[in-house]
Enzyme design. Structure first.
Site, PDB file in Angstrom:
ATOM      1  N   HIS A  72       2.191  -7.922   8.061  1.00  0.00           N
ATOM      2  CA  HIS A  72       2.247  -7.070   9.246  1.00  0.00           C
ATOM      3  C   HIS A  72       2.181  -7.909  10.526  1.00  0.00           C
ATOM      4  CE1 HIS A  72       0.786  -2.939  10.998  1.00  0.00           C
ATOM      5  NE2 HIS A  72       1.898  -3.385  11.560  1.00  0.00           N
TER       6      HIS A  72
ATOM      7  N   TYR B 249      -2.953   1.327  10.869  1.00  0.00           N
ATOM      8  CA  TYR B 249      -2.704   2.600  11.535  1.00  0.00           C
ATOM      9  C   TYR B 249      -3.931   3.501  11.438  1.00  0.00           C
ATOM     10  CZ  TYR B 249       2.190   1.062  11.066  1.00  0.00           C
ATOM     11  OH  TYR B 249       3.357   0.349  11.105  1.00  0.00           O
TER      12      TYR B 249
END
Length: 311
Positions: free
Chosen positions: A122, A56
């Site tokens: 992820h 992110y």
């Protein structure tokens, strides 16, 4: 605030969790001080789970979150982060044991903590499942044994992959996104299986990454045009009735006690407070039925993610 037990972990977490993607400017360029304040307001109002990732904002989200957590007692929150994804392209993934081990140390340094409560693979649909099962996950369990993480989890978009992996290896937690919201409830079919495994369930993006909002999704959103159009129609209906589609969507997802926690990302302190007000109000079942009727033609319509063989 409601609190629910996260599977066999025994942890009691808030039904509404704080998502860190916005701290990395995933939806708009943010003011860092606003992001820090948003985290603090969330913690002050009973939200006790924060989810982030090095991907992110190319580590920005973890860095800002680390600043927000300075001076906050470590027992006031549970912290989840991720490994293996470091950019937007398939080349930006690395599921090797060496890289994910180093990644955890890097994340802990940015976050300013000694351990993470949850470490997650992820977007595992971008990897080879054999490598993830035989190399990535065992490396994370070694970090658990070393005390750097407390629980090991997996995340992805294609719902079927959770069973594919959990049939072969046990993990503590899963994170699904965009699959338990008004327009898409594909995760619901998997809930009995996940319960039988004792797995903690994180439901991310109950607003379907802003498909289910008055503002609409960002330009990068991968949803097909017909789904975007139907969600916009549902938003217009809610507005015409003096309500808000985002509010309805949040209430809908939190109404299912089998979903342990729902992750919503925002770097706007006002939005955090609005979300808290929204979940305290009763669900408008009549409006929900009308919205579900609009969305029925596109129910469970999704988009591909990751390798072809994983979709």
């Amino acid at each position: 605030m409601q609190y629910r037990t996260l599977g066999h972990t025994g942890l009691k977490v808030s039904a509404l969790a704080f998502g860190g993607s916005s701290l990395g400017s995933a939806f708009r360029t943010i003011n860092e001080s606003d992001g820090i304040r948003a985290v603090q307001i969330a913690l002050d109002n009973g939200i006790n789970l924060i989810d982030t990732a090095p991907y992110y904002g190319a580590t920005t989200a973890e860095t800002v979150l680390g600043k927000a957590l300075r001076g906050v007692p470590r027992d006031k929150y549970y912290l989840a982060t991720k490994v293996a994804r470091y950019g937007p392209e398939e080349k930006d993934f690395d599921f090797s044991a060496h890289r994910v081990t180093a990644s955890v140390d890097e994340s802990l340094a940015r976050l300013g903590v000694d351990y993470a409560d949850f470490i997650q693979v992820h977007d595992m649909e971008f990897g080879n499942l054999d490598q993830i099962i035989n190399e990535t996950i065992p490396a994370l369990f070694k970090l658990k044994a070393a005390g750097k993480v407390r629980f090991v989890g997996i995340s992805c978009l294609p719902v079927r992959l959770f069973r594919s992996v959990l049939d072969r290896v046990q993990v503590d937690q899963i994170q699904s996104y965009c699959h338990y919201c008004i327009n898409d409830t594909a995760l619901a079919d998997l809930l009995p299986y996940l319960k039988s495994k004792g797995v903690a369930i994180f439901n991310s993006a109950p607003l379907a990454m802003r498909l289910l909002s008055h503002e609409g999704p960002p330009a990068w959103h991968p949803a097909p045009a017909v789904l975007r159009a139907k969600c916009a129609e549902a938003a217009a209906l809610c507005k015409s009735r003096g309500s808000d589609l985002g509010k309805l969507a949040l209430q809908f997802s939190l109404a299912n006690p089998a979903i342990h926690t729902n992750i919503v990302g925002t770097a706007d302190p006002r939005r955090v407070l609005q979300n808290l007000r929204d979940i305290a109000e009763p669900l408008d079942t009549e409006l929900l039925a009308a919205v579900q009727k609009i969305l029925a033609p596109v129910h469970n319509l999704t988009w591909p993610s990751g390798r072809k063989e994983n979709n």
